[in-house]
Design a protein around this motif. Sequence first.
Motif, PDB file in Angstrom:
ATOM      1  N   GLU A 173       0.861  -1.184   0.000  1.00 27.29           N
ATOM      2  CA  GLU A 173       0.000   0.000   0.000  1.00 27.29           C
ATOM      3  C   GLU A 173       0.893   1.229   0.000  1.00 27.29           C
ATOM      4  O   GLU A 173       1.891   1.277   0.717  1.00 27.29           O
ATOM      5  N   GLN A 174       0.539   2.204  -0.810  1.00 26.73           N
ATOM      6  CA  GLN A 174       1.364   3.407  -0.926  1.00 26.73           C
ATOM      7  C   GLN A 174       0.559   4.663  -0.652  1.00 26.73           C
ATOM      8  O   GLN A 174      -0.555   4.815  -1.141  1.00 26.73           O
ATOM      9  N   VAL A 175       1.142   5.546   0.123  1.00 26.61           N
ATOM     10  CA  VAL A 175       0.609   6.898   0.289  1.00 26.61           C
ATOM     11  C   VAL A 175       1.646   7.845  -0.295  1.00 26.61           C
ATOM     12  O   VAL A 175       2.835   7.747   0.028  1.00 26.61           O
ATOM     13  N   PHE A 176       1.196   8.711  -1.165  1.00 26.58           N
ATOM     14  CA  PHE A 176       2.111   9.614  -1.866  1.00 26.58           C
ATOM     15  C   PHE A 176       1.622  11.054  -1.743  1.00 26.58           C
ATOM     16  O   PHE A 176       0.426  11.326  -1.880  1.00 26.58           O
ATOM     17  N   VAL A 177       2.542  11.959  -1.492  1.00 22.59           N
ATOM     18  CA  VAL A 177       2.242  13.398  -1.463  1.00 22.59           C
ATOM     19  C   VAL A 177       3.207  14.085  -2.421  1.00 22.59           C
ATOM     20  O   VAL A 177       4.429  13.986  -2.248  1.00 22.59           O
ATOM     21  N   GLU A 244      15.858  -0.009 -10.762  1.00 28.34           N
ATOM     22  CA  GLU A 244      17.015   0.128  -9.878  1.00 28.34           C
ATOM     23  C   GLU A 244      16.839   1.284  -8.908  1.00 28.34           C
ATOM     24  O   GLU A 244      17.797   1.709  -8.267  1.00 28.34           O
ATOM     25  N   GLN A 245      15.626   1.803  -8.803  1.00 28.96           N
ATOM     26  CA  GLN A 245      15.408   2.947  -7.927  1.00 28.96           C
ATOM     27  C   GLN A 245      15.636   2.578  -6.467  1.00 28.96           C
ATOM     28  O   GLN A 245      15.356   1.467  -6.021  1.00 28.96           O
ATOM     29  N   GLU A 246      16.121   3.547  -5.716  1.00 28.14           N
ATOM     30  CA  GLU A 246      16.383   3.348  -4.291  1.00 28.14           C
ATOM     31  C   GLU A 246      15.104   2.983  -3.550  1.00 28.14           C
ATOM     32  O   GLU A 246      15.126   2.175  -2.614  1.00 28.14           O
ATOM     33  N   ILE A 247      13.981   3.559  -3.957  1.00 33.52           N
ATOM     34  CA  ILE A 247      12.712   3.265  -3.279  1.00 33.52           C
ATOM     35  C   ILE A 247      12.408   1.774  -3.345  1.00 33.52           C
ATOM     36  O   ILE A 247      12.021   1.163  -2.342  1.00 33.52           O
ATOM     37  N   GLN A 248      12.576   1.151  -4.519  1.00 30.23           N
ATOM     38  CA  GLN A 248      12.290  -0.274  -4.628  1.00 30.23           C
ATOM     39  C   GLN A 248      13.221  -1.076  -3.721  1.00 30.23           C
ATOM     40  O   GLN A 248      12.780  -2.029  -3.071  1.00 30.23           O
ATOM     41  N   ARG A 249      14.475  -0.723  -3.702  1.00 27.53           N
ATOM     42  CA  ARG A 249      15.432  -1.444  -2.837  1.00 27.53           C
ATOM     43  C   ARG A 249      15.000  -1.369  -1.380  1.00 27.53           C
ATOM     44  O   ARG A 249      15.046  -2.373  -0.657  1.00 27.53           O
ATOM     45  N   ARG A 250      14.535  -0.206  -0.950  1.00 29.60           N
ATOM     46  CA  ARG A 250      14.110  -0.037   0.445  1.00 29.60           C
ATOM     47  C   ARG A 250      12.838  -0.841   0.725  1.00 29.60           C
ATOM     48  O   ARG A 250      12.699  -1.433   1.817  1.00 29.60           O
ATOM     49  N   SER A 260       7.214   1.515   5.933  1.00 30.37           N
ATOM     50  CA  SER A 260       8.488   2.187   5.700  1.00 30.37           C
ATOM     51  C   SER A 260       8.539   3.543   6.389  1.00 30.37           C
ATOM     52  O   SER A 260       7.516   4.077   6.827  1.00 30.37           O
ATOM     53  N   GLU A 261       9.719   4.098   6.466  1.00 25.09           N
ATOM     54  CA  GLU A 261       9.864   5.497   6.831  1.00 25.09           C
ATOM     55  C   GLU A 261       9.376   6.340   5.645  1.00 25.09           C
ATOM     56  O   GLU A 261       9.080   5.811   4.572  1.00 25.09           O
ATOM     57  N   VAL A 262       9.318   7.636   5.827  1.00 22.08           N
ATOM     58  CA  VAL A 262       8.976   8.516   4.714  1.00 22.08           C
ATOM     59  C   VAL A 262      10.154   8.518   3.735  1.00 22.08           C
ATOM     60  O   VAL A 262      11.293   8.785   4.122  1.00 22.08           O
ATOM     61  N   LEU A 263       9.878   8.175   2.471  1.00 20.54           N
ATOM     62  CA  LEU A 263      10.917   8.074   1.456  1.00 20.54           C
ATOM     63  C   LEU A 263      10.731   9.181   0.416  1.00 20.54           C
ATOM     64  O   LEU A 263       9.607   9.451  -0.007  1.00 20.54           O
ATOM     65  N   ARG A 264      11.821   9.788   0.004  1.00 20.70           N
ATOM     66  CA  ARG A 264      11.765  10.861  -1.001  1.00 20.70           C
ATOM     67  C   ARG A 264      12.005  10.276  -2.387  1.00 20.70           C
ATOM     68  O   ARG A 264      12.998   9.575  -2.613  1.00 20.70           O
TER      69      ARG A 264
END
Length: 321
Positions: A173-177, A244-250, A260-264
């Motif tokens: 589940e994703q919340v995006f701002v 290869e995005q950092e978000i996917q790795r996290r 997760s923590e808040v990811l940029r």
Amino acid sequence: MDIRDRLWVMLALAGLLAGCGPKPAVEGPGVKVSRAALDAAVAERVRAVGPSNAVAVSADVVRREVVRELVVGERLRAKAKELGIADLDAACEAAWGRYKERFGGEEFFGRYLAKQGRTEEQLRREVADKVARQKVLEASAPPEKIEPTDGEIEAYYQGKMKERPTPREVRAEQVFVRFDGDADPSAQKKRELIDNARERLVAGEALDAVGEWLRGEMPAPKGEDPKMAPVVATTVTFIEGRSEQEIQRRVFQLEQGQVSEVLRGPLGLHVFKVVERQEPKRPSLDDAREEIRKRLRTQRFYDIKRALDAELGSTEGLTVR
């Protein structure tokens, strides 16, 4: 010279005169476009574009474009006839009627043509070619022609799937701002919103409820596409190796149920809650059968489509005078 000799002479002269007539401007297998038709189409196209675009109204550029369109149209109709497709003209007219209805009247349609620098005949031809292409493709690739056999499915499985495990997948589940950085006038409010949204997910609140709350706090501007809303709550799937995005790795580091923590990210701030993890596995033939069937159908359909596109666009045997 008797009457029979005179008749033969007259027939020969008629044949010579016919051969001396104007030759088609474009000619080839299944294609014959008269000089008058080509010249008229080119002249109309130049008038529609107007003098503001020197490149667009270049005679050579326009002529090549019109020739390509006319050739494709001629070949599509020849192919439709070869395949026994009935009522093509009626289908094209019906599609053209539906297309024009979108503009709400001749006045608005005329404005569109003027703005785009296009002609009604050009658009009519495009709509007709689209309908003809679809019908030709459907007739060229019927279900029974693209359906794989059990032997082909098994061969595909043995060669491409048996020893290759499926990639890891994580559904979250994703919340995006949407966030443009500290220069964003709403930067502080958006940080608070994403933090509060994360706390709600950690507390077990349903994603739909979190999304409804977010949209109430920061709705999309009036008249703006809802897809461009500053806040989004949705479910996403990450497949290992696709990015290869950092978000996917996290996200792949999270356990099921973990938030997760808040990811940029490039467009803003994200929070993810993992709801399902699927580890790599080697599917059995029975498990993979339907997936393989779909892949082979799709592959054959696009093989036929590529062959059709190549045939329609081929310059082999084509003479342009």
